[in-house]
Design an enzyme around this catalytic site. Sequence first.
Site, PDB file in Angstrom:
ATOM      1  N   SER A  61       0.835  -1.191   0.000  1.00 29.36           N
ATOM      2  CA  SER A  61       0.000   0.000   0.000  1.00 29.36           C
ATOM      3  C   SER A  61       0.884   1.261   0.000  1.00 29.36           C
ATOM      4  CB  SER A  61      -0.956  -0.037   1.195  1.00 29.36           C
ATOM      5  OG  SER A  61      -1.999   0.894   1.058  1.00 29.36           O
TER       6      SER A  61
ATOM      7  N   GLU B  95      -9.684  -3.766  -6.266  1.00 26.27           N
ATOM      8  CA  GLU B  95      -9.128  -2.667  -5.463  1.00 26.27           C
ATOM      9  C   GLU B  95      -9.179  -1.341  -6.212  1.00 26.27           C
ATOM     10  OE1 GLU B  95      -5.554  -3.151  -3.170  1.00 26.27           O
ATOM     11  OE2 GLU B  95      -5.373  -5.234  -3.818  1.00 26.27           O
TER      12      GLU B  95
ATOM     13  N   HIS C 119      -7.742  -5.551  -0.118  1.00 27.92           N
ATOM     14  CA  HIS C 119      -6.476  -4.822  -0.176  1.00 27.92           C
ATOM     15  C   HIS C 119      -5.459  -5.427   0.790  1.00 27.92           C
ATOM     16  CE1 HIS C 119      -3.813  -1.406  -0.615  1.00 27.92           C
ATOM     17  NE2 HIS C 119      -3.907  -1.100   0.660  1.00 27.92           N
TER      18      HIS C 119
END
Length: 303
Positions: A152, A246, A276
């Site tokens: 991320s 996502e 995610h």
Amino acid sequence: MMRLPVSLVTGFMRRVEKPHLRNARDPLAVRARFERQGKWLFQMPAFTTILPDRLQVGDNAVDALWVNARNARKDKLILYFHGGGYMMGSPRTHSAMLARLSELSGMSCILPDYRKAPENLFPDGVKDAVTAYQALLDRGYAPENIALGGDSAGGGLCFGLLHYICTNGLPRPGAVFGFSPWTDLTLSGDSFTKNAVADPFLSAERAVELVSMYLGSNDPRDPRASPLFGTFTGAPPVFLQVGETEILLDDSRRLAEALKDQGVMVTLDIWPDVPHVWQILQTFLAQADTALIQMARFLNKTV
């Protein structure tokens, strides 16, 4: 531990976690909640060793955690940057996932506790990432025996570091990988809007706020913040894993295209029906365990 159906996990995230992230107003409270969750939710392999360290170059220093499985080699390591929207998460919240990856790959892992918003603005976190990498080189670790990784926002930081390495003449690492990396803070990917409803976890509405909190008045097209726009000539092999629902799907797709255009060997692995950074749910999701096994195989082939 019994593996859970992915539909059960994504359903919980959609009904509980996504509304919480969308509606929360205090970033420090969100950070503290994630820390509490990490303590009881994420399970690490037995006999894992956790050791604190401090990586320093000149006047800049960053605290870090070594996470080593009992079979981990000391000469090969993963420098890993945790996710959390640049404002939450820590080496502690991600240590269980890295312990599992350490066990599967036989590599040591070190996780820097880089500076985060809202207390610190870009590029402080990038400076910490550069410090961590340079400090490991200064300690004598061979660059070809180091893999860079992140998930991320930490994945964005990882590839921002790779851009810095490639444009400042630092020795290239042996491999780079990302779990759903956030590589475009201009938020221009089509999936950012197309998957806004389908994404079971991330809230597209809060992303603009997170970008402002992290960047301040800095340019979101700066490659250290948005490595999608970076230079990666001479970079080592890259492996990206991302879920097809996502909002950050196109951050991986377009980064893979940019890397290939610059001659970098890239594997883009798109998974159906996963949340995610599902890899952090190892021991709960079979898909998480499989993804980490695949990543370990990539690391063993390249580092």
